[in-house]
Design a protein around this motif. Sequence first.
Motif, PDB file in Angstrom:
ATOM      1  N   SER A 175       0.814  -1.228   0.000  1.00  0.00           N
ATOM      2  CA  SER A 175       0.000   0.000   0.000  1.00  0.00           C
ATOM      3  C   SER A 175       0.844   1.273   0.000  1.00  0.00           C
ATOM      4  O   SER A 175       0.392   2.332   0.433  1.00  0.00           O
ATOM      5  CB  SER A 175      -0.977   0.019   1.187  1.00  0.00           C
ATOM      6  OG  SER A 175      -1.937  -1.003   1.052  1.00  0.00           O
ATOM      7  N   TRP A 221     -16.643  -0.890  -2.752  1.00  0.00           N
ATOM      8  CA  TRP A 221     -15.350  -0.410  -3.253  1.00  0.00           C
ATOM      9  C   TRP A 221     -15.373   1.080  -3.571  1.00  0.00           C
ATOM     10  O   TRP A 221     -14.380   1.635  -4.025  1.00  0.00           O
ATOM     11  CB  TRP A 221     -14.957  -1.189  -4.521  1.00  0.00           C
ATOM     12  CG  TRP A 221     -16.122  -1.546  -5.386  1.00  0.00           C
ATOM     13  CD1 TRP A 221     -16.826  -2.714  -5.386  1.00  0.00           C
ATOM     14  CD2 TRP A 221     -16.755  -0.711  -6.370  1.00  0.00           C
ATOM     15  NE1 TRP A 221     -17.846  -2.673  -6.308  1.00  0.00           N
ATOM     16  CE2 TRP A 221     -17.831  -1.459  -6.931  1.00  0.00           C
ATOM     17  CE3 TRP A 221     -16.524   0.575  -6.842  1.00  0.00           C
ATOM     18  CZ2 TRP A 221     -18.655  -0.949  -7.920  1.00  0.00           C
ATOM     19  CZ3 TRP A 221     -17.343   1.082  -7.820  1.00  0.00           C
ATOM     20  CH2 TRP A 221     -18.389   0.318  -8.346  1.00  0.00           C
ATOM     21  N   GLN A 236     -11.857   2.218  -5.365  1.00  0.00           N
ATOM     22  CA  GLN A 236     -10.663   1.420  -5.078  1.00  0.00           C
ATOM     23  C   GLN A 236     -10.761   0.059  -5.747  1.00  0.00           C
ATOM     24  O   GLN A 236     -11.773  -0.631  -5.641  1.00  0.00           O
ATOM     25  CB  GLN A 236     -10.504   1.241  -3.564  1.00  0.00           C
ATOM     26  CG  GLN A 236      -9.281   0.431  -3.156  1.00  0.00           C
ATOM     27  CD  GLN A 236      -9.051   0.459  -1.657  1.00  0.00           C
ATOM     28  OE1 GLN A 236      -8.915   1.525  -1.064  1.00  0.00           O
ATOM     29  NE2 GLN A 236      -9.010  -0.705  -1.042  1.00  0.00           N
ATOM     30  N   ASP A 238      -8.668  -3.476  -5.880  1.00  0.00           N
ATOM     31  CA  ASP A 238      -7.594  -4.312  -5.340  1.00  0.00           C
ATOM     32  C   ASP A 238      -7.319  -5.460  -6.303  1.00  0.00           C
ATOM     33  O   ASP A 238      -8.219  -6.258  -6.601  1.00  0.00           O
ATOM     34  CB  ASP A 238      -7.981  -4.867  -3.969  1.00  0.00           C
ATOM     35  CG  ASP A 238      -8.063  -3.787  -2.906  1.00  0.00           C
ATOM     36  OD1 ASP A 238      -7.519  -2.697  -3.145  1.00  0.00           O
ATOM     37  OD2 ASP A 238      -8.686  -4.013  -1.850  1.00  0.00           O
ATOM     38  N   GLN A 240      -5.512  -8.876  -6.850  1.00  0.00           N
ATOM     39  CA  GLN A 240      -4.951  -9.944  -6.027  1.00  0.00           C
ATOM     40  C   GLN A 240      -4.560 -11.146  -6.871  1.00  0.00           C
ATOM     41  O   GLN A 240      -5.119 -11.387  -7.938  1.00  0.00           O
ATOM     42  CB  GLN A 240      -5.964 -10.372  -4.960  1.00  0.00           C
ATOM     43  CG  GLN A 240      -6.322  -9.265  -3.984  1.00  0.00           C
ATOM     44  CD  GLN A 240      -7.279  -9.726  -2.897  1.00  0.00           C
ATOM     45  OE1 GLN A 240      -7.921 -10.758  -3.025  1.00  0.00           O
ATOM     46  NE2 GLN A 240      -7.359  -8.962  -1.827  1.00  0.00           N
ATOM     47  N   LEU A 245      -2.501  -9.399  -2.068  1.00  0.00           N
ATOM     48  CA  LEU A 245      -2.577  -8.132  -2.787  1.00  0.00           C
ATOM     49  C   LEU A 245      -1.338  -7.956  -3.661  1.00  0.00           C
ATOM     50  O   LEU A 245      -0.206  -8.098  -3.192  1.00  0.00           O
ATOM     51  CB  LEU A 245      -2.696  -6.964  -1.803  1.00  0.00           C
ATOM     52  CG  LEU A 245      -2.810  -5.558  -2.425  1.00  0.00           C
ATOM     53  CD1 LEU A 245      -4.153  -5.405  -3.120  1.00  0.00           C
ATOM     54  CD2 LEU A 245      -2.636  -4.485  -1.360  1.00  0.00           C
ATOM     55  N   ARG A 248      -2.803  -1.992  -5.888  1.00  0.00           N
ATOM     56  CA  ARG A 248      -4.072  -1.321  -5.579  1.00  0.00           C
ATOM     57  C   ARG A 248      -4.171  -0.051  -6.422  1.00  0.00           C
ATOM     58  O   ARG A 248      -3.220   0.717  -6.515  1.00  0.00           O
ATOM     59  CB  ARG A 248      -4.152  -0.990  -4.091  1.00  0.00           C
ATOM     60  CG  ARG A 248      -5.398  -0.231  -3.680  1.00  0.00           C
ATOM     61  CD  ARG A 248      -5.457  -0.056  -2.176  1.00  0.00           C
ATOM     62  NE  ARG A 248      -5.929  -1.260  -1.512  1.00  0.00           N
ATOM     63  CZ  ARG A 248      -5.367  -1.805  -0.423  1.00  0.00           C
ATOM     64  NH1 ARG A 248      -4.276  -1.257   0.087  1.00  0.00           N
ATOM     65  NH2 ARG A 248      -5.886  -2.872   0.134  1.00  0.00           N
TER      66      ARG A 248
END
Length: 485
Positions: A175, A221, A236, A238, A240, A245, A248
């Motif tokens: 992040s 989200w 947002q 994400d 994966q 993760l 992002r």
Amino acid sequence: MNMSELCRQQTNLSVREIGLLERMRTVFPFLADLVHGQLKVYVPAKAAGRLLIIAQERPHTIYMSKRESEYGRLQPAIEEPLVQDTLATGLPGKGKREWTYGSLIDMYTYAIHDGTKVIGVISFEVDGDRLQIDGYPCLLATAVDVLNNARKNVEEQQYQPLSASDGILITDQFSRIVFANAAAQRIYRVLGVGSLRGCHLFDRQLTRHVRRETMERERPWQKELVAGDLTLIRRQIDLQEGGQLVRRIVILADVTEIRAKDKEIRIKSAVIQEIHHRVKNNLQTIASLLRLQARRSQSEEVKCALQESVNRVLSISVVHEFLSQQGEEAINVQQVMQQIFDLVGRNMADSEFLIRTEYTGPDVVLPSKYASSLALVLNELVLNAMEHAFEGRQSGLIGLSVREDSDHWHLDLYDDGCGLPEDFSLRRTRSLGLSIVRTLVEGDLEGTFALENDARGSGCGTHAYIRLPKPEQEITSEVVQSLEE
């Protein structure tokens, strides 16, 4: 022809491979916007030495001169060496291609895998010299991650296209912000944040100005944030892999001016509704005064005239009541008609008289500026039918039939009464009600009006034909639906 049909007809791709490409297609417009370039997807065609273009998207985030669509085109593979090389090796490619005469742009190609082999190639055509985005390779890498993530079923709205004013933040698996475009930096600069790259996405420095967060249950989200004097929509995504993760993406849309306009519109709408409500109350007060005057009069002729005036006032009141309740600057004629039927039945018909009503055809939805005039017209015609059509009878039918063509509404208000006298002439009649109808239809509504006996002959009823031009700006189906609800 859609992408699946195109692939079935002109390629040897399996059903599973076509399904994979269909899932990925959801993110193609988003990817074109993210990389600020034109996107195309190539797959091998049945015809030897040919490539089939099964998708093409232009970006919304940068201007690119318009070119003829190549969707569905069979391209000689020899003319696309970069695509052909990626298709054969599975490795990314970078080169140049001619965009317009004498003008070259960058071209990036990436393989689309089905898990075991390469089934296609996605290309991004980007004017890198004009773009000059710091950290652009990060955008390309993110686009590839989004494409791989789209192997699963993804939420289409989450990947809705971007606009040129949207802020874009990209983080690594920890992040930490690794990319921030100019729009994102501008938004955070207003909030007193200088440098974004290297900051943790949830660092107190970035979130301390947030005063309110609103999250939609259907879109977990997405949030609406109030930060400082700004109102932002924060989306947002994400990405994966194996439950971990990878990257992002955060998209920030500044909707401060939009929300201010929305608030202004809501306030104006409330004021307009209140005005309609007060006008309706004032009209009902006038109607009450006329009723009081009628009760004190000793003349039956005066009483009838005043009662007709009451109905005319109340028919206009009906329109303002609808507008005050629903807040739409449009009126549903069927609903107004039913109210007028009820008013006339309650105020004009004998208590033992049974009036039947019916309505056929599509709903007529008109702007409010036409509604009052049309309500008065319908009121006068119904009153006229009640007064003259059913003499000596205990029941009667009044109906309204509607049809439309490309330019006009055609209204037919009819009854099953005794019909018009043989010597009747609309132009020579001295009826105040019919004079009002003609004036309103021909003058205010710019339509035409005719009054005729039923085609079956005298004694079978009367038809009042009204032809109205459609407003220049059509009322949308959404307004029709909201009025019906």
